[in-house]
Design a protein around this motif. Structure first.
Motif, mmCIF file in Angstrom:
data_model
loop_
_atom_site.group_PDB
_atom_site.id
_atom_site.type_symbol
_atom_site.label_atom_id
_atom_site.label_comp_id
_atom_site.label_asym_id
_atom_site.label_seq_id
_atom_site.Cartn_x
_atom_site.Cartn_y
_atom_site.Cartn_z
ATOM 1 N N LEU A 53 0.849 -1.184 0.000
ATOM 2 C CA LEU A 53 0.000 0.000 0.000
ATOM 3 C C LEU A 53 0.891 1.242 0.000
ATOM 4 O O LEU A 53 1.810 1.351 0.809
ATOM 5 C CB LEU A 53 -0.890 0.004 1.248
ATOM 6 N N GLU A 54 0.617 2.158 -0.951
ATOM 7 C CA GLU A 54 1.311 3.450 -0.958
ATOM 8 C C GLU A 54 0.252 4.528 -0.834
ATOM 9 O O GLU A 54 -0.857 4.356 -1.325
ATOM 10 C CB GLU A 54 2.080 3.627 -2.267
ATOM 11 N N TRP A 55 0.618 5.636 -0.179
ATOM 12 C CA TRP A 55 -0.369 6.703 -0.085
ATOM 13 C C TRP A 55 0.287 8.041 0.209
ATOM 14 O O TRP A 55 1.447 8.107 0.606
ATOM 15 C CB TRP A 55 -1.436 6.380 0.952
ATOM 16 N N GLN A 56 -0.476 9.081 -0.012
ATOM 17 C CA GLN A 56 -0.056 10.423 0.378
ATOM 18 C C GLN A 56 -1.271 11.332 0.450
ATOM 19 O O GLN A 56 -2.286 11.108 -0.214
ATOM 20 C CB GLN A 56 0.973 10.973 -0.584
ATOM 21 N N VAL A 57 -1.123 12.363 1.297
ATOM 22 C CA VAL A 57 -2.209 13.323 1.474
ATOM 23 C C VAL A 57 -1.857 14.560 0.669
ATOM 24 O O VAL A 57 -0.717 15.031 0.706
ATOM 25 C CB VAL A 57 -2.371 13.694 2.965
ATOM 26 N N LYS A 58 -2.816 15.057 -0.092
ATOM 27 C CA LYS A 58 -2.633 16.315 -0.820
ATOM 28 C C LYS A 58 -3.853 17.156 -0.536
ATOM 29 O O LYS A 58 -4.938 16.852 -1.006
ATOM 30 C CB LYS A 58 -2.549 16.045 -2.323
ATOM 31 N N GLU A 59 -3.648 18.184 0.266
ATOM 32 C CA GLU A 59 -4.742 19.028 0.699
ATOM 33 C C GLU A 59 -5.876 18.187 1.289
ATOM 34 O O GLU A 59 -5.648 17.480 2.258
ATOM 35 C CB GLU A 59 -5.209 19.946 -0.436
ATOM 36 N N LYS A 60 -7.048 18.240 0.680
ATOM 37 C CA LYS A 60 -8.166 17.538 1.309
ATOM 38 C C LYS A 60 -8.291 16.097 0.851
ATOM 39 O O LYS A 60 -9.165 15.364 1.320
ATOM 40 C CB LYS A 60 -9.471 18.281 1.014
ATOM 41 N N THR A 138 -2.200 -6.910 -9.713
ATOM 42 C CA THR A 138 -3.159 -5.842 -9.992
ATOM 43 C C THR A 138 -2.668 -4.580 -9.294
ATOM 44 O O THR A 138 -2.228 -4.642 -8.133
ATOM 45 C CB THR A 138 -4.560 -6.213 -9.457
ATOM 46 N N ILE A 139 -2.712 -3.484 -10.017
ATOM 47 C CA ILE A 139 -2.352 -2.186 -9.432
ATOM 48 C C ILE A 139 -3.549 -1.251 -9.608
ATOM 49 O O ILE A 139 -4.077 -1.150 -10.714
ATOM 50 C CB ILE A 139 -1.135 -1.564 -10.154
ATOM 51 N N VAL A 140 -3.977 -0.617 -8.535
ATOM 52 C CA VAL A 140 -5.047 0.375 -8.668
ATOM 53 C C VAL A 140 -4.641 1.633 -7.905
ATOM 54 O O VAL A 140 -4.194 1.557 -6.758
ATOM 55 C CB VAL A 140 -6.408 -0.143 -8.144
ATOM 56 N N GLU A 141 -4.775 2.770 -8.556
ATOM 57 C CA GLU A 141 -4.599 4.063 -7.894
ATOM 58 C C GLU A 141 -5.969 4.698 -7.747
ATOM 59 O O GLU A 141 -6.755 4.699 -8.689
ATOM 60 C CB GLU A 141 -3.714 4.995 -8.736
ATOM 61 N N PHE A 142 -6.211 5.244 -6.565
ATOM 62 C CA PHE A 142 -7.523 5.845 -6.322
ATOM 63 C C PHE A 142 -7.389 6.896 -5.243
ATOM 64 O O PHE A 142 -6.342 7.022 -4.612
ATOM 65 C CB PHE A 142 -8.542 4.764 -5.925
ATOM 66 N N LYS A 143 -8.453 7.666 -5.047
ATOM 67 C CA LYS A 143 -8.413 8.714 -4.022
ATOM 68 C C LYS A 143 -9.765 8.840 -3.340
ATOM 69 O O LYS A 143 -10.773 8.338 -3.836
ATOM 70 C CB LYS A 143 -8.012 10.044 -4.640
ATOM 71 N N ARG A 144 -9.739 9.492 -2.201
ATOM 72 C CA ARG A 144 -10.965 9.878 -1.505
ATOM 73 C C ARG A 144 -10.658 11.149 -0.724
ATOM 74 O O ARG A 144 -9.497 11.532 -0.576
ATOM 75 C CB ARG A 144 -11.441 8.796 -0.535
ATOM 76 N N LEU A 145 -11.691 11.802 -0.227
ATOM 77 C CA LEU A 145 -11.473 12.935 0.664
ATOM 78 C C LEU A 145 -11.053 12.392 2.024
ATOM 79 O O LEU A 145 -11.495 11.316 2.436
ATOM 80 C CB LEU A 145 -12.761 13.743 0.831
ATOM 81 N N ILE A 687 -24.179 16.502 4.555
ATOM 82 C CA ILE A 687 -23.466 16.877 3.348
ATOM 83 C C ILE A 687 -22.309 17.777 3.684
ATOM 84 O O ILE A 687 -22.252 18.395 4.727
ATOM 85 C CB ILE A 687 -24.380 17.520 2.286
ATOM 86 N N CYS A 688 -21.412 17.799 2.793
ATOM 87 C CA CYS A 688 -20.167 18.492 2.988
ATOM 88 C C CYS A 688 -20.304 19.874 2.390
ATOM 89 O O CYS A 688 -20.719 20.018 1.261
ATOM 90 C CB CYS A 688 -19.104 17.722 2.240
ATOM 91 N N LEU A 689 -19.952 20.907 3.149
ATOM 92 C CA LEU A 689 -20.041 22.246 2.600
ATOM 93 C C LEU A 689 -19.053 22.450 1.462
ATOM 94 O O LEU A 689 -19.314 23.132 0.496
ATOM 95 C CB LEU A 689 -19.759 23.273 3.689
ATOM 96 N N ARG A 690 -17.859 21.844 1.653
ATOM 97 C CA ARG A 690 -16.820 22.055 0.656
ATOM 98 C C ARG A 690 -17.149 21.331 -0.636
ATOM 99 O O ARG A 690 -16.793 21.742 -1.711
ATOM 100 C CB ARG A 690 -15.503 21.462 1.166
ATOM 101 N N GLN A 691 -17.796 20.203 -0.469
ATOM 102 C CA GLN A 691 -18.024 19.333 -1.608
ATOM 103 C C GLN A 691 -19.523 19.247 -1.843
ATOM 104 O O GLN A 691 -20.247 18.779 -0.987
ATOM 105 C CB GLN A 691 -17.467 17.949 -1.230
ATOM 106 N N PRO A 692 -20.002 19.729 -2.973
ATOM 107 C CA PRO A 692 -21.430 19.633 -3.199
ATOM 108 C C PRO A 692 -21.875 18.167 -3.173
ATOM 109 O O PRO A 692 -21.131 17.289 -3.600
ATOM 110 C CB PRO A 692 -21.636 20.248 -4.582
ATOM 111 N N TYR A 693 -23.019 17.962 -2.622
ATOM 112 C CA TYR A 693 -23.505 16.592 -2.501
ATOM 113 C C TYR A 693 -23.768 15.994 -3.880
ATOM 114 O O TYR A 693 -24.387 16.619 -4.732
ATOM 115 C CB TYR A 693 -24.798 16.598 -1.681
#
Ligand SMILES: *[C@@H]1O[C@H](CO)[C@@H](O)[C@H](O)[C@H]1NC(C)=O
Ligand SMILES: *[C@@H]1O[C@H](CO)[C@@H](O)[C@H](O)[C@H]1NC(C)=O
Ligand SMILES: *[C@@H]1O[C@H](CO)[C@@H](O)[C@H](O)[C@H]1NC(C)=O
Ligand SMILES: *[C@@H]1O[C@H](CO)[C@@H](O)[C@H](O)[C@H]1NC(C)=O
Ligand SMILES: *[C@@H]1O[C@H](CO)[C@@H](O)[C@H](O)[C@H]1NC(C)=O
Ligand SMILES: *[C@@H]1O[C@H](CO)[C@@H](O)[C@H](O)[C@H]1NC(C)=O
Ligand SMILES: *[C@@H]1O[C@H](CO)[C@@H](O)[C@H](O)[C@H]1NC(C)=O
Length: 701
Positions: A53-60, A138-145, A687-693
């Motif tokens: 598992l690899e990961w990094q945080v970028k802003e939100k 299998t390699i998958v790159e993905f993101k979430r808030l 719901i998230c103010l930053r992110q429209p639902y």
């Protein structure tokens, strides 16, 4: 009222969704925009290098990449509670064998059916960036808030989280999660913290290793707790070098991952401190195998000078490396000549074991701009630290105050790089707090999901500056719901500690900074004025000078009546050792002839009002502070202070909020799913103010 109705409705909707299997719907989105990430974190999840598992945080956002030895599905989950799927936030990932398309499916475990298939979330918060598979992987790159505001997703924070992993041979599209049983596991992690590595890509340094281990320390099944100390001589280095990091060298029990080492500390010894001590005796100690720590009869007095930590390891940690601008000094003509390795063994399973654990120290001749060091802060180990039985989150605090920071901190303050928080088994929440001018600043370290088996360093994204006059407070909350008797501060893992090990720069002459409830106030708090045969001054002296209170080091006050120290078990230590069991109350008359311990055990701890009052009084009452300096000629007297008055730091509110979401009602022909959407459209949703639902878009099957 309205809220209640909506909540009920939501439960109903959730009920409908639970009948929908996660494997039947998916969003296959492939934004190929973000490639070639400079992954900050890399972790092998299994023991065989099959799941990375690899990961990094970028802003939100938090970006992930999984590389797994399978052509089937890959599961990744996060759980605050335990390592079970039923309480987890999960994502299922796979690359379709026919289309070659990568998929991510946002799911969660079911509390009702802990062994059932995961259930699809109503909102898809995991987004595929890219993915591929070859013959084997299998390699998958993905993101979430980081915070999705979906109640089915765990907001990722600096708290300890259990990261769950699994994989299987088939794509889930076939409705088959085969292999789920075998290839799975969980690892505790601090997901959001940076981790300094031994070598950065840019600055390659010459490094050397120094291995320090004990020589075959033997533990008998009867030894529950043992603190072993050994003196070692510094490596021969004419010039000053810098320690850049260290790792544990652990002896494992037979073929398992387990070790009986609970924590280890390497201390610098100040050989000049005692008149009459000479190099010859230190050299003799270096050749010996060591002895029980801080035993009045066995441990040489000079070893008390070994008080400044340079390396600290606690269970679950992998050690630490320092950032490139800091190193801990070692060697040189004025450098430290001797070090002491202290190992706390916790032999819960009553094994017979031979141990040769210790540290691997990495050091470099290429001097870094700053000299760093480690200080220990928190609650002094003593019987005046108490946690009543039957408590959910009972707090103790240890204060490092101006008496220390005003005298020893440089004008510009010290900068904290990292820290690890240390309790024994009852610890559940911990924080390192910071007070300046009557105001609490953001928590230096905070873990609301503390796992005492995972005492990894928290490396700070931003260094924290602590100025002269500031307070730092180690704040611990314990769970004793299943305990029948009071838990005291102490060295066995059945007793408790509340400590923080803090790595900082520039190095100052401070080894430790602790506090405890003053002895007199402690007894007064429980209505006791006088004991037979000893006046309070005597009792105070007994606690402070014969006892184990001067610092966190284990003085074996517990073993005084025994001749064979190595035979001491924790039970002996707790029962026989407690000074409190030897003090007979003479005043007031109501408590006549009780020992203090039996008095304590008769208090109404099951009354929340009473317990809260005691907790509050102990926290906000008086504290005796100890500032332990590494240079004995600068000793600072202990002081009794009051808990500082300050306004508590309040975290900025979460970006999630409640809003009434009314969407145009969409009725389509397919069954329960659209019924769910129908209800959803009327629901009070988070719901998230930053992110429209976003309304979940689904392809019906
Ligand atoms: C498949 O991908 C993995 C992971 O990138 C790689 O290690 C492996 O060499 C690849 N196998 C082949 C046959 O290309
Ligand atoms: C420790 O014990 C092992 C075998 O148990 C032995 O091989 C080794 O030489 C011993 N080491 C020391 C320093 O005595
Ligand atoms: C670190 O400092 C930067 C710049 O001051 C700030 O933007 C960021 O939010 C800080 N990060 C944390 C985790 O406090
Ligand atoms: C306490 O008792 C000791 C002798 O045990 C005595 O020297 C001392 O003066 C007493 N202190 C007080 C405050 O009475
Ligand atoms: C003391 O403990 C050691 C190590 O367990 C043991 O070898 C020795 O026999 C004990 N001595 C006595 C007097 O019990
Ligand atoms: C200890 O502190 C004194 C006074 O600040 C200083 O003169 C002395 O050099 C220090 N000793 C060591 C070993 O650092
Ligand atoms: C905190 O405030 C209370 C009440 O105002 C006062 O009695 C106490 O001395 C203050 N404590 C400190 C450490 O200033």
């Amino acid at each position: 009222m309205l809220l209640q109705i909506f909540t009920k409705l939501c439960i109903f909707v959730v009920y409908i969704w639970q009948n929908v299997n996660c494997a039947h719907h998916s969003d296959a989105i492939a934004h190929k925009s973000v490639r070639h990430q400079n992954w900050q974190r890399l972790e092998m999840m299994d023991n065989n290098g099959l799941y990375w598992l690899e990961w990094q945080v970028k802003e939100k956002d938090i970006y992930f990449k999984v590389t797994v030895n399978t052509r089937g599905f890959i599961g990744l989950g996060f759980s605050k509670k335990d390592a079970r799927m039923s309480s987890a936030d999960m994502v299922l990932l796979w690359v379709d064998d026919h289309t070659g398309k990568a998929n991510a499916l946002d799911c969660h475990g079911s509390l009702e059916h802990p062994h059932g298939a995961p259930i699809q979330d109503d909102t898809q918060n995991y987004h595929v960036i890219d993915g591929s598979q070859n013959e084997t992987h299998t390699i998958v790159e993905f993101k979430r808030l980081v915070e999705t505001c979906d109640p089915y997703d765990i907001p990722l924070s600096h708290d300890t989280v259990k990261v769950l992993w699994s994989f299987g041979n088939e794509d889930p599209i076939h409705g088959n999660l085969d292999g789920h049983g075998k290839n799975r596991g969980a690892k505790p992690m601090h997901l959001l913290n940076p981790v300094f590595r031994k070598q950065s890509m840019t600055a390659k340094q010459v490094t050397h290793q120094w291995d320090i281990v004990v020589n075959n320390v033997t533990l008998e099944p009867s030894m529950d707790t043992l603190y072993w100390c050994k003196i070692v001589s510094a490596p021969m280095l004419k010039q000053k070098h810098h320690i850049i990091g260290y790792e544990p060298l652990l002896t494992h029990i037979s073929k398992s991952d387990e070790t009986i080492v609970h924590h280890m500390t390497l201390f610098e010894c100040s050989t000049k401190s005692y008149p009459g001590s000479n190099a010859a005796s230190w050299d003799v100690w270096v050749r010996s195998t060591g002895t029980v720590c801080n035993s009045n009869s066995l441990t040489p007095r000079d070893w008390d000078s070994c008080s400044t930590p340079v390396a600290v390891w606690s269970i679950g940690s992998s050690g630490q490396f320092l950032p490139e601008h800091v190193g801990i000094p070692i060697g040189g003509s004025s450098g430290v000549k001797y070090y002491m390795l202290e190992i706390h063994y916790d032999n819960q399973k009553a094994l017979r074991a031979i141990d040769h654990s210790g540290f691997r120290i990495h050091y470099t001749p290429e001097i870094r701009p700053n000299d760093g060091g480690i200080i220990i802060s928190g609650v002094s180990i003593s019987d005046t630290q108490i946690i009543p039985p039957g408590q959910k989150l009972y707090r103790n605090v240890g204060i490092c105050g101006p008496s220390c920071s005003n005298v020893l901190f440089p004008e510009d303050g010290i900068k904290i790089i990292s820290g690890t928080l240390h309790t024994h088994r009852a610890g559940r929440k911990m924080s390192l707090r910071h007070i300046r001018g009557g105001k609490e600043l953001p928590r230096i370290i905070e873990d609301d999901n503390y796992d005492y088996k995972y005492q990894q360093f928290h490396q700070l994204a931003n260094e924290t500056v602590v100025l002269p006059g500031d307070y730092i407070i180690t704040d611990c909350a314990y769970d004793t719901l299943h305990r029948k008797r009071t838990t005291f501060g102490g060295y066995s893992t059945k007793q408790e500690m509340c400590l923080s090990f803090i790595t900082y720069y520039p190095k100052i002459e401070l080894a430790g900074c602790y506090s405890m409830t003053p002895v007199r106030e402690f007894f007064e708090m429980f209505g006791v004025n006088q004991f037979y045969s000893l006046n309070m001054t005597d009792v105070e002296n007994l606690f402070l000078y014969n006892g184990n209170l001067l610092d966190y080091m284990p003085n074996t006050v517990y073993s005084k009546s025994k001749t064979n120290h190595t035979d001491m078990t924790a039970e002996d230590m707790v029962v026989e050792g407690s000074l409190l069991n030897k003090l007979l109350i003479s005043d007031p008359v109501e408590f006549h002839d009780r020992t203090f311990l039996s008095h304590l055990n008769q208090l109404p701890w099951s009354e929340p009002l009473f317990t809260k009052r005691v907790e509050h009084a102990m926290i906000t009452g008086k504290h005796m502070t100890f500032c332990r300096v590494s240079n004995e000629s600068m000793s600072i007297p202990s002081e009794i202070i009051r808990y500082p008055n300050f306004t508590t730091f309040v975290k900025p509110p979460s970006s999630c909020t409640y809003n009434l979401f009314i969407d145009s009602i969409q009725i389509s022909s397919s069954g329960s799913r659209s019924l769910a959407n129908f209800f959803l459209s009327l629901l009070l949703v988070r719901i998230c103010l930053r992110q429209p639902y976003e309304m979940p878009i689904r392809s019906g099957h």
